[in-house]
Design an enzyme around this catalytic site. Structure first.
Site, PDB file in Angstrom:
ATOM      1  N   PRO A 117      31.887   5.840  99.873  1.00  0.00           N
ATOM      2  CG  PRO A 117      30.736   6.539 101.734  1.00  0.00           C
ATOM      3  CD  PRO A 117      32.087   5.921 100.593  1.00  0.00           C
ATOM      4  CD  GLN A 150      27.911   7.018 103.248  1.00  0.00           C
ATOM      5  OE1 GLN A 150      27.878   8.312 102.342  1.00  0.00           O
ATOM      6  NE2 GLN A 150      28.919   7.467 104.357  1.00  0.00           N
ATOM      7  CE1 TYR A 182      25.399  15.972 104.163  1.00  0.00           C
ATOM      8  CE2 TYR A 182      26.839  14.973 104.582  1.00  0.00           C
ATOM      9  CZ  TYR A 182      27.011  15.676 104.118  1.00  0.00           C
ATOM     10  OH  TYR A 182      27.624  15.585 102.583  1.00  0.00           O
ATOM     11  NE  ARG A 215      40.107  14.192  97.491  1.00  0.00           N
ATOM     12  CZ  ARG A 215      40.772  14.550  98.274  1.00  0.00           C
ATOM     13  NH1 ARG A 215      40.835  15.860  98.379  1.00  0.00           N
ATOM     14  NH2 ARG A 215      41.143  14.293  99.656  1.00  0.00           N
TER      15      ARG A 215
HETATM   16  C1  LIG Z   1      32.539  13.486  94.494  1.00  0.00           C
HETATM   17  C2  LIG Z   1      33.128  13.038  96.357  1.00  0.00           C
HETATM   18  C3  LIG Z   1      31.427  12.727  96.708  1.00  0.00           C
HETATM   19  C4  LIG Z   1      31.696  12.612  97.839  1.00  0.00           C
HETATM   20  N1  LIG Z   1      30.794  11.722  99.045  1.00  0.00           N
HETATM   21  C5  LIG Z   1      30.491  11.048  99.769  1.00  0.00           C
HETATM   22  C6  LIG Z   1      29.363  10.924 100.137  1.00  0.00           C
HETATM   23  O1  LIG Z   1      28.411  10.382  99.608  1.00  0.00           O
HETATM   24  N2  LIG Z   1      29.678   9.911 101.841  1.00  0.00           N
HETATM   25  C7  LIG Z   1      30.531  10.211 102.065  1.00  0.00           C
HETATM   26  O2  LIG Z   1      30.675  10.143 103.532  1.00  0.00           O
HETATM   27  N3  LIG Z   1      31.525  10.668 101.956  1.00  0.00           N
HETATM   28  C8  LIG Z   1      31.997  11.233 100.667  1.00  0.00           C
HETATM   29  N4  LIG Z   1      32.888  11.933 100.581  1.00  0.00           N
HETATM   30  C9  LIG Z   1      34.029  11.843 100.739  1.00  0.00           C
HETATM   31  C10 LIG Z   1      34.646  10.268 100.783  1.00  0.00           C
HETATM   32  O3  LIG Z   1      34.175   9.455 100.883  1.00  0.00           O
HETATM   33  C11 LIG Z   1      36.106  10.637 101.516  1.00  0.00           C
HETATM   34  O4  LIG Z   1      36.003  10.602 102.837  1.00  0.00           O
HETATM   35  C12 LIG Z   1      36.892  11.492 101.040  1.00  0.00           C
HETATM   36  O5  LIG Z   1      36.866  11.929  99.991  1.00  0.00           O
HETATM   37  C13 LIG Z   1      38.223  11.662 101.520  1.00  0.00           C
HETATM   38  O6  LIG Z   1      39.091  10.790 100.945  1.00  0.00           O
HETATM   39  P1  LIG Z   1      40.317  10.831 100.123  1.00  0.00           P
HETATM   40  O7  LIG Z   1      41.513  12.189  99.805  1.00  0.00           O
HETATM   41  O8  LIG Z   1      40.013   9.752  99.024  1.00  0.00           O
HETATM   42  O9  LIG Z   1      39.385  11.327  98.891  1.00  0.00           O
HETATM   43  C14 LIG Z   1      32.858  12.631  99.196  1.00  0.00           C
HETATM   44  C15 LIG Z   1      33.839  12.691  98.056  1.00  0.00           C
HETATM   45  C16 LIG Z   1      33.744  12.972  96.893  1.00  0.00           C
HETATM   46  C17 LIG Z   1      35.344  13.376  96.303  1.00  0.00           C
END
Ligand SMILES: Cc1cc2nc3c(=O)[nH]c(=O)nc-3n(C[C@H](O)[C@H](O)[C@H](O)COP(=O)(O)O)c2cc1C
Length: 368
Positions: A24, A101, A183, A322
């Site tokens: 998400p 979510q 949260y 990402r």
């Molecule tokens: C632009 C952005 C928005 C995010 N929004 C949420 C979100 O709405 N809900 C959530 O649980 N995590 C959110 N995250 C966290 C990601 O879901 C993920 O857990 C975190 O970026 C680590 O994963 P990655 O290393 O693959 O980016 C967000 C991350 C990014 C980069």
């Protein structure tokens, strides 16, 4: 080779065609909770990515539960209609499952967009009253949240249910409760943010589990139900992996199908060690102790890395955030790497390296 990341996975009544999940991601691009053209483009593209499940961003169950003025919500008819438009379009583009979510930001609500600094909204910027288990602000200079009364807690449970019913009507395959990243549900779980003297403080899981149960009661068994949980607060006296195991056990008992194990973001003072796989150990601990499907997330970006996590049994699936923003074709490229044939949308089939002479030239040219 028969890569495990491309094996199907059953979550409740939903079959994911593979174990690669779009994590998400808030887009801060909604108008009073309503999705906009940005979501149509963003989710439309990710819908054809080939990922086994796409989970849509943290969506406020109340207007005050949004993080920013630009966060999506499911608290009104208008929100529901705007989201239905986008989800129906995604459905026409792909058959892969889509989840949402559901969230409440609690004391972390009422802030600026991240690209405007992410700090609390000031007077004149339409701030709103934030709420939390205890009147402890997230950090210095943040809004002091109002301590939720029991009557307010009951209303919030109803809001989670109402949003879940909206999600059901829209036709989502999965609902995921956000109880990580500092949260509201996480604020109740952590001893650092929950200092209540009543039963919601003595049993810090009470509120999250009441929400979980109420959502379980209305969410169809033939769809999937999960939660994002926290493996660690990364702070002295905060939650750790044993707490994640205990919480996941309760969610399993209530009838949840999966958990995604993330961590951190309860306090700006936390010192996290962010490196590849930095949360996989937490996921693995939950996997070893609870008979529930487990998703790992965090700094996973490489196909071999993802495969190793799933093939070694540390988790049943992986989520990436990402990596998908950077490369919405991640799944196609991983499939190519492992020799797995995926059905591309016919309009894009010529981009496949074996389909058309020189198709992968662009990729090679820019050195990726
Ligand atoms: C632009 C952005 C928005 C995010 N929004 C949420 C979100 O709405 N809900 C959530 O649980 N995590 C959110 N995250 C966290 C990601 O879901 C993920 O857990 C975190 O970026 C680590 O994963 P990655 O290393 O693959 O980016 C967000 C991350 C990014 C980069």
């Amino acid at each position: 080779m028969n890569p495990k990341i491309f094996a199907p996975l059953q979550l409740g009544g939903v079959t994911l065609p593979n174990r690669l999940v779009i994590s998400p991601m808030c887009q801060y691009s909604a108008a009073d909770g309503c999705m906009t053209d940005w979501h149509m483009m963003h989710l439309g593209h990710l819908a054809i990515s080939g990922a086994g499940l796409m989970v849509i961003e943290a969506t406020g169950v109340t207007r005050e539960g949004r993080i920013t003025h630009g966060c999506t919500g499911l608290y009104s008819e208008e929100n529901e209609a705007a989201m239905a438009r986008v989800v129906q379009a995604c459905r026409r583009l792909s058959h892969n499952p889509i989840g949402i979510q559901l969230a409440h930001a609690g004391r972390k609500a009422s802030v600026h967009y991240p690209w405007h600094g992410g700090k609390p909204l000031g007077a004149g910027e339409s701030p709103w009253r934030t709420v939390a288990p205890s009147p402890i602000p997230f950090g210095e200079g943040w809004h002091v949240p109002g301590e939720l009364t029991v009557a307010e807690i009951r209303k919030l449970i109803e809001s989670f249910v109402a949003s879940a019913l909206r999600a059901k009507r829209i036709g989502f395959d999965a609902v995921e409760l956000h109880s990580a990243h500092g949260y509201l549900l996480h604020q109740f779980l952590s001893p650092l943010s929950n200092r209540r003297g009543d039963s919601y403080g003595k049993n810090r899981m009470q509120f999250p589990l009441e929400v979980a149960q109420a959502v379980r009661d209305v969410w169809p068994k033939e769809r999937a139900l999960g939660a994002r949980i926290s493996g660690s607060d990364w702070m002295e006296g905060g939650l750790g992996p044993d707490d994640a195991v205990a919480y996941a056990k309760e969610l399993k008992r209530i009838g949840y199908d999966y958990v995604c194990v993330s961590s951190g973001a309860l306090s700006p003072l936390a010192r996290m060690k962010v490196e590849p796989n930095y949360q996989v150990g937490f996921a693995s601990q939950v996997k070893q102790n609870v008979p529930i499907a487990v998703r790992a997330v965090g700094m996973i970006a490489d196909p071999e890395q993802a495969e190793d996590i799933v093939a070694s049994g540390k988790a049943d699936m992986v989520a990436m955030a990402r990596a998908f923003l950077d490369n919405p074709r991640w799944v196609w490229h991983a499939a190519e790497r492992f020799g797995v044939k995926l059905d591309y949308p016919p309009q894009y089939a010529r981009s496949r390296s074996d389909a058309w002479p020189g198709a992968n030239l662009a990729r090679k040219k820019i050195g990726v």
